[in-house]
Design a protein around this motif. Structure first.
Motif, mmCIF file in Angstrom:
data_model
loop_
_atom_site.group_PDB
_atom_site.id
_atom_site.type_symbol
_atom_site.label_atom_id
_atom_site.label_comp_id
_atom_site.label_asym_id
_atom_site.label_seq_id
_atom_site.Cartn_x
_atom_site.Cartn_y
_atom_site.Cartn_z
ATOM 1 N N THR A 7 2.859 3.852 -2.464
ATOM 2 C CA THR A 7 3.933 3.437 -1.573
ATOM 3 C C THR A 7 4.650 4.698 -1.114
ATOM 4 N N ARG A 8 5.379 4.562 -0.059
ATOM 5 C CA ARG A 8 6.213 5.658 0.448
ATOM 6 C C ARG A 8 7.604 5.098 0.708
ATOM 7 N N VAL A 9 8.610 5.857 0.333
ATOM 8 C CA VAL A 9 10.005 5.483 0.585
ATOM 9 C C VAL A 9 10.478 6.261 1.803
ATOM 10 N N ILE A 10 11.017 5.532 2.783
ATOM 11 C CA ILE A 10 11.496 6.142 4.014
ATOM 12 C C ILE A 10 13.010 5.969 4.059
ATOM 13 N N LYS A 11 13.723 7.086 4.072
ATOM 14 C CA LYS A 11 15.182 7.047 4.186
ATOM 15 C C LYS A 11 15.534 6.880 5.662
ATOM 16 N N MET A 24 21.028 -1.617 4.299
ATOM 17 C CA MET A 24 19.656 -1.149 4.115
ATOM 18 C C MET A 24 19.635 0.333 4.489
ATOM 19 N N GLU A 25 19.481 1.185 3.466
ATOM 20 C CA GLU A 25 19.497 2.628 3.682
ATOM 21 C C GLU A 25 18.120 3.261 3.578
ATOM 22 N N GLN A 26 17.197 2.546 2.958
ATOM 23 C CA GLN A 26 15.827 3.029 2.846
ATOM 24 C C GLN A 26 14.880 1.851 2.821
ATOM 25 N N VAL A 27 13.639 2.139 3.123
ATOM 26 C CA VAL A 27 12.600 1.121 3.176
ATOM 27 C C VAL A 27 11.399 1.663 2.409
ATOM 28 N N THR A 28 10.756 0.796 1.643
ATOM 29 C CA THR A 28 9.534 1.177 0.938
ATOM 30 C C THR A 28 8.357 0.503 1.618
ATOM 31 N N MET A 29 7.380 1.320 2.012
ATOM 32 C CA MET A 29 6.173 0.793 2.649
ATOM 33 C C MET A 29 5.007 0.921 1.667
ATOM 34 N N ARG A 30 4.226 -0.156 1.579
ATOM 35 C CA ARG A 30 3.019 -0.118 0.763
ATOM 36 C C ARG A 30 1.827 0.217 1.645
ATOM 37 N N GLU A 31 0.800 0.700 0.996
ATOM 38 C CA GLU A 31 -0.436 1.026 1.699
ATOM 39 C C GLU A 31 -1.069 -0.259 2.234
ATOM 40 N N PRO A 32 -1.512 -0.271 3.482
ATOM 41 C CA PRO A 32 -2.116 -1.484 4.039
ATOM 42 C C PRO A 32 -3.491 -1.777 3.446
ATOM 43 N N LEU A 33 -3.800 -3.046 3.433
ATOM 44 C CA LEU A 33 -5.115 -3.530 3.021
ATOM 45 C C LEU A 33 -5.897 -3.943 4.266
ATOM 46 N N VAL A 34 -7.184 -4.132 4.118
ATOM 47 C CA VAL A 34 -8.009 -4.604 5.235
ATOM 48 C C VAL A 34 -7.468 -5.935 5.742
ATOM 49 N N ARG A 35 -7.050 -6.804 4.832
ATOM 50 C CA ARG A 35 -6.537 -8.107 5.281
ATOM 51 C C ARG A 35 -5.310 -7.974 6.169
ATOM 52 N N ASP A 36 -4.496 -6.925 5.968
ATOM 53 C CA ASP A 36 -3.339 -6.686 6.848
ATOM 54 C C ASP A 36 -3.804 -6.351 8.257
ATOM 55 N N ARG A 37 -4.857 -5.547 8.359
ATOM 56 C CA ARG A 37 -5.386 -5.179 9.671
ATOM 57 C C ARG A 37 -6.026 -6.381 10.365
ATOM 58 N N ILE A 38 -6.716 -7.227 9.599
ATOM 59 C CA ILE A 38 -7.324 -8.432 10.174
ATOM 60 C C ILE A 38 -6.245 -9.399 10.646
ATOM 61 N N ALA A 39 -5.211 -9.585 9.816
ATOM 62 C CA ALA A 39 -4.099 -10.464 10.208
ATOM 63 C C ALA A 39 -3.441 -9.940 11.483
ATOM 64 N N HIS A 40 -3.286 -8.626 11.589
ATOM 65 C CA HIS A 40 -2.720 -8.012 12.793
ATOM 66 C C HIS A 40 -3.559 -8.346 14.012
ATOM 67 N N SER A 41 -4.877 -8.247 13.885
ATOM 68 C CA SER A 41 -5.747 -8.499 15.042
ATOM 69 C C SER A 41 -5.704 -9.959 15.486
ATOM 70 N N LYS A 42 -5.401 -10.864 14.559
ATOM 71 C CA LYS A 42 -5.357 -12.296 14.887
ATOM 72 C C LYS A 42 -3.955 -12.775 15.263
ATOM 73 N N ASP A 43 -2.953 -11.908 15.124
ATOM 74 C CA ASP A 43 -1.561 -12.287 15.363
ATOM 75 C C ASP A 43 -1.317 -12.572 16.844
ATOM 76 N N ARG A 44 -0.209 -13.243 17.127
ATOM 77 C CA ARG A 44 0.165 -13.604 18.492
ATOM 78 C C ARG A 44 1.052 -12.511 19.094
ATOM 79 N N GLY A 45 1.214 -12.556 20.405
ATOM 80 C CA GLY A 45 2.124 -11.641 21.086
ATOM 81 C C GLY A 45 1.431 -10.389 21.571
#
Length: 99
Positions: A7-11, A24-45
């Motif tokens: 994960t990475r913490v972004i201030k 909210m002063e910082q955000v923690t991002m986790r490493e994406p999985l393949v399923r995140d990329r697939i969900a993105h490709s199928k998302d609307r908008g």
């Protein structure tokens, strides 16, 4: 299911006031999985909306919370996402302020 360990913490440059009175002063991002990329490709908008929802998911934020970020803070999140697209040995090391 377990998520990737990295994960990475972004201030945030501009902290965001939350409905519960917190800040909210910082955000923690986790490493994406393949399923995140697939969900993105199928998302609307359009592509920007889809990307924002995927980044929100990786940071455990709601779509409404991601909209409250400044453009500079959102750019930090997309930069972090792009770091995760690199092979682990080619990713920049985190600084002492990051985890």
């Amino acid at each position: 299911m377990s998520f990737p360990a990295e994960t990475r913490v972004i201030k945030l440059y501009s902290p965001v006031p939350l409905d519960n009175g917190g800040l909210m002063e910082q955000v923690t991002m986790r490493e994406p999985l393949v399923r995140d990329r697939i969900a993105h490709s199928k998302d609307r908008g359009n592509e920007e909306e889809k990307e924002a929802r995927m980044i929100a998911l990786l940071c455990n934020l709601s779509e409404q919370e991601i909209w409250l970020l400044t453009a500079a803070d959102y750019a930090q999140l997309t930069d972090t996402f792009n770091v995760f697209m690199l092979p682990p040995e080619k990713r920049p090391k985190t600084t002492s302020s990051e985890q």
